[in-house]
Motif scaffolding. Structure first.
Motif, PDB file in Angstrom:
ATOM      1  N   ASP A 163      -8.155  16.153  -0.873  1.00  0.00           N
ATOM      2  CA  ASP A 163      -6.837  16.788  -1.024  1.00  0.00           C
ATOM      3  C   ASP A 163      -6.981  18.148  -1.713  1.00  0.00           C
ATOM      4  O   ASP A 163      -7.576  18.257  -2.791  1.00  0.00           O
ATOM      5  CB  ASP A 163      -5.931  15.870  -1.850  1.00  0.00           C
ATOM      6  CG  ASP A 163      -4.500  16.395  -1.916  1.00  0.00           C
ATOM      7  OD1 ASP A 163      -4.129  17.207  -1.046  1.00  0.00           O
ATOM      8  OD2 ASP A 163      -3.777  15.976  -2.842  1.00  0.00           O
TER       9      ASP A 163
ATOM     10  N   MET B 282       0.848  -1.195   0.000  1.00  0.00           N
ATOM     11  CA  MET B 282       0.000   0.000   0.000  1.00  0.00           C
ATOM     12  C   MET B 282       0.884   1.246   0.000  1.00  0.00           C
ATOM     13  O   MET B 282       1.821   1.341   0.780  1.00  0.00           O
ATOM     14  CB  MET B 282      -0.878  -0.003   1.260  1.00  0.00           C
ATOM     15  CG  MET B 282      -1.782   1.198   1.352  1.00  0.00           C
ATOM     16  SD  MET B 282      -2.652   1.307   2.930  1.00  0.00           S
ATOM     17  CE  MET B 282      -3.489  -0.274   3.031  1.00  0.00           C
ATOM     18  N   SER B 283       0.575   2.186  -0.921  1.00  0.00           N
ATOM     19  CA  SER B 283       1.364   3.413  -0.945  1.00  0.00           C
ATOM     20  C   SER B 283       0.617   4.512  -0.200  1.00  0.00           C
ATOM     21  O   SER B 283      -0.478   4.897  -0.602  1.00  0.00           O
ATOM     22  CB  SER B 283       1.627   3.834  -2.394  1.00  0.00           C
ATOM     23  OG  SER B 283       0.407   3.866  -3.109  1.00  0.00           O
TER      24      SER B 283
ATOM     25  N   THR C 137      -9.986  -1.444   4.895  1.00  0.00           N
ATOM     26  CA  THR C 137     -10.150  -1.331   3.456  1.00  0.00           C
ATOM     27  C   THR C 137      -9.016  -2.063   2.744  1.00  0.00           C
ATOM     28  O   THR C 137      -7.906  -2.157   3.264  1.00  0.00           O
ATOM     29  CB  THR C 137     -10.155   0.147   3.034  1.00  0.00           C
ATOM     30  OG1 THR C 137     -10.143   0.221   1.619  1.00  0.00           O
ATOM     31  CG2 THR C 137      -8.955   0.895   3.571  1.00  0.00           C
TER      32      THR C 137
ATOM     33  N   LEU D 144      -0.348   8.177   1.124  1.00  0.00           N
ATOM     34  CA  LEU D 144      -0.462   9.427   0.367  1.00  0.00           C
ATOM     35  C   LEU D 144      -0.229  10.607   1.286  1.00  0.00           C
ATOM     36  O   LEU D 144      -0.496  10.539   2.492  1.00  0.00           O
ATOM     37  CB  LEU D 144      -1.865   9.560  -0.230  1.00  0.00           C
ATOM     38  CG  LEU D 144      -2.364   8.463  -1.150  1.00  0.00           C
ATOM     39  CD1 LEU D 144      -3.835   8.696  -1.466  1.00  0.00           C
ATOM     40  CD2 LEU D 144      -1.552   8.451  -2.422  1.00  0.00           C
TER      41      LEU D 144
ATOM     42  N   ARG E 249      -6.203  10.309  -8.897  1.00  0.00           N
ATOM     43  CA  ARG E 249      -7.069  11.442  -9.236  1.00  0.00           C
ATOM     44  C   ARG E 249      -6.674  11.976 -10.617  1.00  0.00           C
ATOM     45  O   ARG E 249      -5.994  12.994 -10.725  1.00  0.00           O
ATOM     46  CB  ARG E 249      -6.959  12.549  -8.186  1.00  0.00           C
ATOM     47  CG  ARG E 249      -7.350  12.104  -6.794  1.00  0.00           C
ATOM     48  CD  ARG E 249      -7.210  13.231  -5.803  1.00  0.00           C
ATOM     49  NE  ARG E 249      -8.394  14.080  -5.796  1.00  0.00           N
ATOM     50  CZ  ARG E 249      -8.417  15.329  -5.341  1.00  0.00           C
ATOM     51  NH1 ARG E 249      -7.311  15.901  -4.914  1.00  0.00           N
ATOM     52  NH2 ARG E 249      -9.538  16.018  -5.335  1.00  0.00           N
TER      53      ARG E 249
ATOM     54  N   VAL F 130      -8.068  -1.076  -0.233  1.00  0.00           N
ATOM     55  CA  VAL F 130      -7.585  -0.134  -1.254  1.00  0.00           C
ATOM     56  C   VAL F 130      -6.079   0.107  -1.085  1.00  0.00           C
ATOM     57  O   VAL F 130      -5.611   0.438   0.003  1.00  0.00           O
ATOM     58  CB  VAL F 130      -8.362   1.195  -1.166  1.00  0.00           C
ATOM     59  CG1 VAL F 130      -7.801   2.195  -2.154  1.00  0.00           C
ATOM     60  CG2 VAL F 130      -9.843   0.960  -1.420  1.00  0.00           C
ATOM     61  N   GLN F 131      -5.372  -0.051  -2.192  1.00  0.00           N
ATOM     62  CA  GLN F 131      -3.915   0.127  -2.168  1.00  0.00           C
ATOM     63  C   GLN F 131      -3.483   1.458  -2.776  1.00  0.00           C
ATOM     64  O   GLN F 131      -2.467   2.023  -2.380  1.00  0.00           O
ATOM     65  CB  GLN F 131      -3.242  -1.016  -2.958  1.00  0.00           C
ATOM     66  CG  GLN F 131      -3.549  -2.406  -2.434  1.00  0.00           C
ATOM     67  CD  GLN F 131      -2.920  -2.668  -1.084  1.00  0.00           C
ATOM     68  OE1 GLN F 131      -1.730  -2.481  -0.901  1.00  0.00           O
ATOM     69  NE2 GLN F 131      -3.737  -3.081  -0.126  1.00  0.00           N
ATOM     70  N   THR F 132      -4.244   1.933  -3.757  1.00  0.00           N
ATOM     71  CA  THR F 132      -3.859   3.201  -4.404  1.00  0.00           C
ATOM     72  C   THR F 132      -5.110   4.024  -4.699  1.00  0.00           C
ATOM     73  O   THR F 132      -6.188   3.474  -4.973  1.00  0.00           O
ATOM     74  CB  THR F 132      -3.115   2.975  -5.740  1.00  0.00           C
ATOM     75  OG1 THR F 132      -3.942   2.181  -6.584  1.00  0.00           O
ATOM     76  CG2 THR F 132      -1.789   2.295  -5.536  1.00  0.00           C
ATOM     77  N   TYR F 133      -4.941   5.336  -4.621  1.00  0.00           N
ATOM     78  CA  TYR F 133      -6.043   6.261  -4.899  1.00  0.00           C
ATOM     79  C   TYR F 133      -5.535   7.236  -5.956  1.00  0.00           C
ATOM     80  O   TYR F 133      -4.587   7.982  -5.729  1.00  0.00           O
ATOM     81  CB  TYR F 133      -6.423   7.016  -3.629  1.00  0.00           C
ATOM     82  CG  TYR F 133      -7.770   7.717  -3.704  1.00  0.00           C
ATOM     83  CD1 TYR F 133      -8.900   7.149  -3.127  1.00  0.00           C
ATOM     84  CD2 TYR F 133      -7.909   8.947  -4.344  1.00  0.00           C
ATOM     85  CE1 TYR F 133     -10.137   7.785  -3.186  1.00  0.00           C
ATOM     86  CE2 TYR F 133      -9.130   9.588  -4.407  1.00  0.00           C
ATOM     87  CZ  TYR F 133     -10.243   9.005  -3.817  1.00  0.00           C
ATOM     88  OH  TYR F 133     -11.475   9.641  -3.877  1.00  0.00           O
TER      89      TYR F 133
ATOM     90  N   ALA G  25      -8.499  11.136   0.528  1.00  0.00           N
ATOM     91  CA  ALA G  25      -7.729  11.513  -0.662  1.00  0.00           C
ATOM     92  C   ALA G  25      -8.545  12.401  -1.590  1.00  0.00           C
ATOM     93  O   ALA G  25      -8.005  13.237  -2.309  1.00  0.00           O
ATOM     94  CB  ALA G  25      -7.271  10.264  -1.397  1.00  0.00           C
TER      95      ALA G  25
ATOM     96  N   PRO H 228      -4.654   5.063   1.448  1.00  0.00           N
ATOM     97  CA  PRO H 228      -5.465   5.415   0.264  1.00  0.00           C
ATOM     98  C   PRO H 228      -6.970   5.245   0.458  1.00  0.00           C
ATOM     99  O   PRO H 228      -7.750   5.958  -0.144  1.00  0.00           O
ATOM    100  CB  PRO H 228      -4.956   4.478  -0.828  1.00  0.00           C
ATOM    101  CG  PRO H 228      -3.709   3.890  -0.326  1.00  0.00           C
ATOM    102  CD  PRO H 228      -3.655   4.042   1.149  1.00  0.00           C
TER     103      PRO H 228
ATOM    104  N   LEU I 160      -8.714   2.910  -6.470  1.00  0.00           N
ATOM    105  CA  LEU I 160      -9.835   3.820  -6.673  1.00  0.00           C
ATOM    106  C   LEU I 160      -9.400   4.932  -7.620  1.00  0.00           C
ATOM    107  O   LEU I 160      -8.303   5.485  -7.483  1.00  0.00           O
ATOM    108  CB  LEU I 160     -10.295   4.416  -5.334  1.00  0.00           C
ATOM    109  CG  LEU I 160     -10.864   3.414  -4.325  1.00  0.00           C
ATOM    110  CD1 LEU I 160     -11.255   4.119  -3.028  1.00  0.00           C
ATOM    111  CD2 LEU I 160     -12.069   2.673  -4.906  1.00  0.00           C
TER     112      LEU I 160
ATOM    113  N   ASP J 229     -10.613   8.447  -8.824  1.00  0.00           N
ATOM    114  CA  ASP J 229     -11.540   9.534  -8.488  1.00  0.00           C
ATOM    115  C   ASP J 229     -11.689  10.459  -9.699  1.00  0.00           C
ATOM    116  O   ASP J 229     -10.703  10.976 -10.224  1.00  0.00           O
ATOM    117  CB  ASP J 229     -10.983  10.305  -7.288  1.00  0.00           C
ATOM    118  CG  ASP J 229     -11.985  11.280  -6.708  1.00  0.00           C
ATOM    119  OD1 ASP J 229     -12.806  11.812  -7.478  1.00  0.00           O
ATOM    120  OD2 ASP J 229     -11.934  11.517  -5.486  1.00  0.00           O
TER     121      ASP J 229
END
Lengths: 161, 280
Positions: A69, A1-2, B2, A4, B9, B4-7, A66, A21, B47, B49
């Motif tokens: 932001d 997991m990155s 969750t 943010l 935009r 979720v690993q990356t979000y 996120a 995230p 995800l 966005d």
């Protein structure tokens, strides 16, 4: 997991946070000390976690951090100016629209949103605006009166946000 | 917790499409985020966005009322253009969708892409013959009706705009919803759009949703209305057809038997409201 890095302007102050995230705003705000943002249902039903996000009241439990932001947030902590309460807070106190107080921050935030857009709401419009804010202590008569009182105060020139 | 690993935009639709393709079934689009925050399955890792895409305008064009997919339900509800469209039927419907705290976040695109069977937006927009523009490598426009027929793949396309066609002067619309408590998910909804010639109905689109299936047209009523005078006898016939022809089932919100009563009341109210307006 990155993880943010996001920047939010909260109650007028720009802050930077490291988040996961998939985190929601509710969790981030409470972790950072904004404990007036209450955790209720966690599913967008009760409104206890309401905040103003870019000027509109939303359930912070349903907003990905996120997504916010670069955005502007106002929590219940950001309404008073020093010792001077926001007119909506004054009205809730004056009308006794507070029982246990858990739902109150969300109610106040939803009211600020309503009165910013509609300074002279009808009772029906008030009830609609508070439809997403549940109070488990009692009914909603005093809250409706408080919003009407707040509208009077704000028409008298008192605005904070 | 969750998964979720990356979000992400993205700032362009092409970038969003590329991310969606790269992520495959583990990627999910986020409009307002309300549904995704509540219902994202655990296999979702990415995800995407769509908030930064330029899809937040509401415009009256020569071909209709164009609503960007990123417009929130509140933006649309407060739009003077929406209020002026077909006697404010869109606003009437939106006032009954959820509560303001949710409407402030939920988007029009998300309301369609979620394909909730109880969706009031889908039911009314189907009746209004909405056209939906989507991007899946290229922009294409199709009717909402077609899109809903292929809704199994709707999460693999990016909705950019909804167009509500410009109605002629003699077009009328109405919406009705039945709920247990205000702002609840409905037990049934109903929407009509009729093209009138004097007091006669030339053609119509009649949609029922939350049956508990997703909104769909009831062509038996549409055929019965075509060419008929919109009077008490015609409205009685339409109500009778709703009782007989509408496929209904039990679910947690209402029994099929109760829904049948609601369907009769719903079509009757919608048509009576239009008949009254025609007579004004």
């Amino acid at each position: 997991m990155s993880r943010l890095t996001i920047t939010l302007t909260i109650n007028g102050r720009e802050k930077t946070f490291r988040i996961d995230p998939g985190e929601k705003l509710l969790g981030v705000l409470r972790r950072e000390g904004y404990m007036g943002v209450k955790k209720g249902c966690g599913s967008g039903d009760c409104g206890a976690c309401a905040i103003l996000f870019n000027g509109r009241a939303v359930n912070s439990c349903l907003v990905f951090a996120a997504k916010a932001d670069g955005g502007t947030l106002i929590t219940i902590e950001g309404l008073a100016r020093g010792e001077i309460l926001h007119p909506v807070q004054i009205a809730f106190l004056e009308e006794g629209a507070i029982q246990c107080g858990y739902c109150t921050p969300g109610m106040v935030i939803a009211t600020v949103d309503l009165l910013t857009k509609n300074p002279d709401p009808t009772e029906g419009e008030i009830r609609e605006a508070l439809a997403g804010n549940l109070c488990r202590c009692t009914g909603y008569v005093k809250q409706v009166r408080a919003v009407q009182r707040a509208a009077e105060l704000m028409k008298g020139g008192e605005t904070h946000v | 917790m969750t998964s979720v690993q990356t979000y992400q935009r993205p700032s362009s639709i092409e970038e969003a499409w590329s991310l969606l393709n790269d992520g495959g079934k583990s990627a999910k689009l986020v409009g307002g985020g309300v549904d995704v925050a509540l219902f994202a399955p655990p296999e979702i890792l990415t995800l995407i966005d769509l908030a930064l895409l330029p899809t937040r305008s509401i415009e009256l064009r020569s071909d209709g009322l164009a609503i960007g997919a990123g417009v929130t339900l509140t933006d649309l509800l407060e739009s003077p253009l929406a209020a002026a469209y077909l006697d404010g039927v869109v606003v009437t419907m939106l006032r009954q969708v959820a509560a303001p705290l949710l409407r402030n976040a939920a988007t029009v695109g998300g309301a369609l892409a979620s394909t909730h069977p109880w969706s009031d937006v889908i039911t009314l927009f189907l009746a209004l013959d909405a056209q939906v523009t989507q991007y899946s490598g290229q922009l294409q426009t199709s009717s909402l009706e077609n899109l809903m027929e292929q809704r199994g793949t709707i999460d693999r396309t990016i909705i950019t705009e909804v167009l509500l066609p410009i109605p002629a002067d003699d077009v009328y619309a109405s919406f009705e919803k039945f709920v247990r408590t205000g702002f609840d998910i409905g037990m049934l909804n109903c929407a009509c759009r009729l093209t009138m010639n004097g007091d006669r109905c030339e053609s119509g689109r009649i949609v029922f949703g939350g049956t508990p299936d997703i909104g769909h047209r009831l062509e038996a009523i549409e055929r019965a209305l075509a060419g008929a005078r919109l009077d008490d006898a015609t409205i009685d016939s339409a109500a009778q057809l709703a009782r007989q022809a509408l496929a209904l089932r039990d679910d947690v919100r209402a029994s099929a038997e109760y829904r049948r009563v609601l369907a009769v009341a719903g079509i009757r109210r919608c048509l009576m409201r239009i008949a009254q307006r025609v007579g004004e």
